[in-house]
Each structure stands twice: as C-alpha cells, then as structure tokens.
Motif scaffolding. Sequence first.
Motif, PDB file in Angstrom:
ATOM      1  N   ALA A   1       1.108  -5.884   3.290  1.00 60.39           N
ATOM      2  CA  ALA A   1       0.069  -6.707   3.896  1.00 60.39           C
ATOM      3  C   ALA A   1       0.144  -8.098   3.283  1.00 60.39           C
TER       4      ALA A   1
ATOM      5  N   ILE B   1       0.864  -1.181   0.000  1.00 60.00           N
ATOM      6  CA  ILE B   1       0.000   0.000   0.000  1.00 60.00           C
ATOM      7  C   ILE B   1       0.900   1.231   0.000  1.00 60.00           C
ATOM      8  N   ALA B   2       0.857   1.958  -1.108  1.00 57.96           N
ATOM      9  CA  ALA B   2       1.764   3.093  -1.295  1.00 57.96           C
ATOM     10  C   ALA B   2       1.169   4.355  -0.683  1.00 57.96           C
TER      11      ALA B   2
ATOM     12  N   ILE C   1      -1.791 -11.521   3.010  1.00 51.82           N
ATOM     13  CA  ILE C   1      -3.174 -12.002   3.148  1.00 51.82           C
ATOM     14  C   ILE C   1      -3.192 -13.490   2.825  1.00 51.82           C
TER      15      ILE C   1
ATOM     16  N   VAL D   1       6.492   2.147   2.373  1.00 53.35           N
ATOM     17  CA  VAL D   1       5.269   1.445   1.955  1.00 53.35           C
ATOM     18  C   VAL D   1       4.785   0.528   3.076  1.00 53.35           C
ATOM     19  N   VAL D   2       3.517   0.132   3.011  1.00 46.46           N
ATOM     20  CA  VAL D   2       2.977  -0.883   3.925  1.00 46.46           C
ATOM     21  C   VAL D   2       2.874  -2.205   3.181  1.00 46.46           C
TER      22      VAL D   2
ATOM     23  N   CYS E   1      -5.533 -11.271   7.375  1.00 45.63           N
ATOM     24  CA  CYS E   1      -4.266 -10.579   7.203  1.00 45.63           C
ATOM     25  C   CYS E   1      -3.270 -11.168   8.200  1.00 45.63           C
TER      26      CYS E   1
ATOM     27  N   LEU F   1       1.124  -7.383   8.759  1.00 45.53           N
ATOM     28  CA  LEU F   1       0.907  -6.003   8.333  1.00 45.53           C
ATOM     29  C   LEU F   1       2.070  -5.217   8.903  1.00 45.53           C
ATOM     30  N   VAL F   2       2.907  -4.679   8.033  1.00 43.07           N
ATOM     31  CA  VAL F   2       4.136  -4.076   8.508  1.00 43.07           C
ATOM     32  C   VAL F   2       4.535  -2.971   7.534  1.00 43.07           C
ATOM     33  N   SER F   3       5.139  -1.905   8.054  1.00 48.90           N
ATOM     34  CA  SER F   3       5.509  -0.809   7.159  1.00 48.90           C
ATOM     35  C   SER F   3       7.003  -0.548   7.185  1.00 48.90           C
TER      36      SER F   3
END
Lengths: 216, 216
Positions: free
Chosen positions: A209, A174-175, A211, A206-207, A197, A200-202
């Motif tokens: 995920a 996820i930008a 899944i 960016v993040v 999920c 979940l880490v940034s």
Amino acid sequence: MPKVRVHNFSITLDGFAAGPNQRLDAPFGDLPEAELHHWMFQTRFWHEMQGESGGDEGLDQQFASRWTDNIGATIMGRNMFGPVRGPWGDEEWKGWWGPNPPYHHSVFVLTHYARPSITMEGGTEFHFVDGGPEAALQMALTAAGGKDVLIGGGAATIRQYLRAGLIDEMEIAIAPMLNGAGERLFDDVGDLRGYECAELVSSPAVVHARIVRRTT
Amino acid sequence: MPKVRVHNFSITLDGFAAGPNQRLDAPFGDLPEAELHHWMFQTRFWHEMQGESGGDEGLDQQFASRWTDNIGATIMGRNMFGPVRGPWGDEEWKGWWGPNPPYHHSVFVLTHYARPSITMEGGTEFHFVDGGPEAALQMALTAAGGKDVLIGGGAATIRQYLRAGLIDEMEIAIAPMLNGAGERLFDDVGDLRGYECAELVSSPAVVHARIVRRTT
C-alpha cells in the motif's frame, strides 16, 4: 521539496508491526519475524543487502528497492539502533549492521541520552539526537542536501512523525498473517483523512500500500 | 462439518470497520461508507441485491458472491438489524432490507430483549436470541440443516465469535483508505495464531484476504 518517507514497513493483516514482549533476543517480541518479512527476504534488494547475488525481481523487488531511491538521510528510533536501554555505557554498541551498514549516509538516532557521533565504513554516520523528532528532522533534511529523508522505524517512531503530520509518503507491506496482539503501526496517530492510498497491489507474498498526502 | 463463516467484511488499511460517533443517521459513524464499500457497489452481486442488472464480473464479484454460497442461516448483532436500542417498543422495525430481505433463510439477531420471530417475504425469518452468541450459533446450525452459518456482523459480533474461537473462515476486504480512528475488527480478539491467511489477492479496488483455521 524534499519528502519525508517510510518504506518497507511490514504489518500483519490485523495491524501489528511487532508482537507483545519485545526483548533483547526477540526484537519483534512474540511475532514470527521470518513470516512478517518473508516477502522481503526473497527480493534481489535483500540479497544485495547481505552481499549476495540472486533474489527475485518483480513487484516485491520494485517496492523494496525504493528504500534507497533518492534518500539522503535516515531517522530511526533508539530501539531500532540497538538493544541498549538507558545510558549508553561503554559506547561499544554501533548498530545491528556490522562495520559497513546499508545506509551510506547520515542516520539520526532519537535518544534521551547524548553520545558522540560514530563514523562507519561506507559513508554511514550515526548521530544521536536528544532534542526530539522535529529537531532530528531538521538535521536530517540538512544532511540530505535536497534529497528525501527516510523514517526507518520502528513503529513508535513512525507514529510520532505521523501524529506530528510530518510524513509525506508511506509504503506499507501487509503480510498474510494474523498475530492477535502486539504493537500497532496505526494506533493513536490522529486524523489520517489527509492521506490517501495512491496504490494498492499484491504479489503472491504480500500486499503493498502506497499512502500519500491528499493533494485536493 | 458445517462451517461458521464471515464474508464481505470491509476494513480500512488502518483496521477500522466503522468510524467514531456511530449514530442513527450514520451507522458507520465518521467514516465514509461509500469509500469503504466502493469495491462491492461495482459488483454484479450488489446490483442483483438491489434488483438491478449489470455490475462487474471478475475478482471482486467472485469474492462478494460467496456470501450466499452454501449458507443456510445468518447471525447478526442487534445494531446490524436496526437502529432501535433498548426494548423493541411497538415492534414495527423489521430490518433495513424492506419486505423481502436478501437472506432467504433464518436470521438470528443477538439481543438482550426477547421479541417474537418475524416471517418476511422470500423465506427470511428473523429470530431474536437473548441467550448469548453460543446459543444463537446452536440454533443457527440447526436451522441451516447441514449448510454453513454466516456471521453477518457488525464488528463487535464478529469479535465475540472470534474470541470464542468459533469462526472457521473469514473473508476480509481491505479498502484503500485510512480513517485514523473508530471501531476495529481485530481488537481484543485473543490469540489468532490458530488462523492462517490462505489467500491474499488484490483487485484494482480492494484487497481480499481469506483467513482459515490452520490445519497443521
């Protein structure tokens, strides 16, 4: 059991994988692709893909490099293979990636127009499948010989496989940007409550995920 | 200049702020709200809101507690104020929050049905505005006396203000879950390229994105 996986698929904070007005000279339409994929361009993975040395290690590299881990075949939509629409014409188009594409295995391109397979340098073979996504998956699983199958993209192709319940794992990036409009990854994909999920880490860029199917 | 801000607004990985079938006994519809807000329930901020001690410090607490920092008035949609639809009837409904709501300032409720203001304990006053979102914002800015205005929610109300270009800053929490369907926060909100993501960071529980107007 081999898995069906998605990796390195980037979306904006507001959920778009591409902008409106996708066209030949702008495959991502009105969405600044350099911003969307900025995180990936920094990685050693990306540098290697360009035949260059250097690039960052760290979290983004860890995620990016899974794109090749234990993958034995790839499926992609026709628009990811190239800009040609309708019949293939002179069949000169052989993908965006030059004579030695970064796959090095069988790649199944979903199309409504049959075409002979193409053998490239470095082990990549492009096969053109007009029998639909499930037929392509069967062929890809066979070609993968027990390894996993990557659904490369684009968004419409991933949605097809999600809707059919055929994807086992997805790693989405996820930008940190908003686009306001465009083509969503998660749109009309049916009930996703069978997925969870798992991570979940940034990074600063960016993040990530991860899944996966629920096991309970 | 006072700002118009959004805080602690949670969406799923696939972009939903609420599920389908929102109804009286399930304001978030078919979406497990406990999962969506799990990150917030752990914070000291939330515990204090319930009049309890304890709760985690750390990143989630830092983001959650900004909900009150320098906020002088709040605007919310009618559905966030309560389940009553249409005319207010006996006017017995005074919000979900008991006699002493957590606002402690003027709260402007967008409605098509005028109703006398209500003074609660602890400084909260509910005002009912039937003149539209821009009128409500003018009233809220005046009431805030130089402090910022919080757009409390729900999603439809935030979308109205986004579409009108009236929001200066948003802090969105992206929860590690997929819902597949429901009401999106970012849907038909017009061009968002005037905003940028100034901060993107994750705790073990959730991703926080801070979205601000571009200054360049």
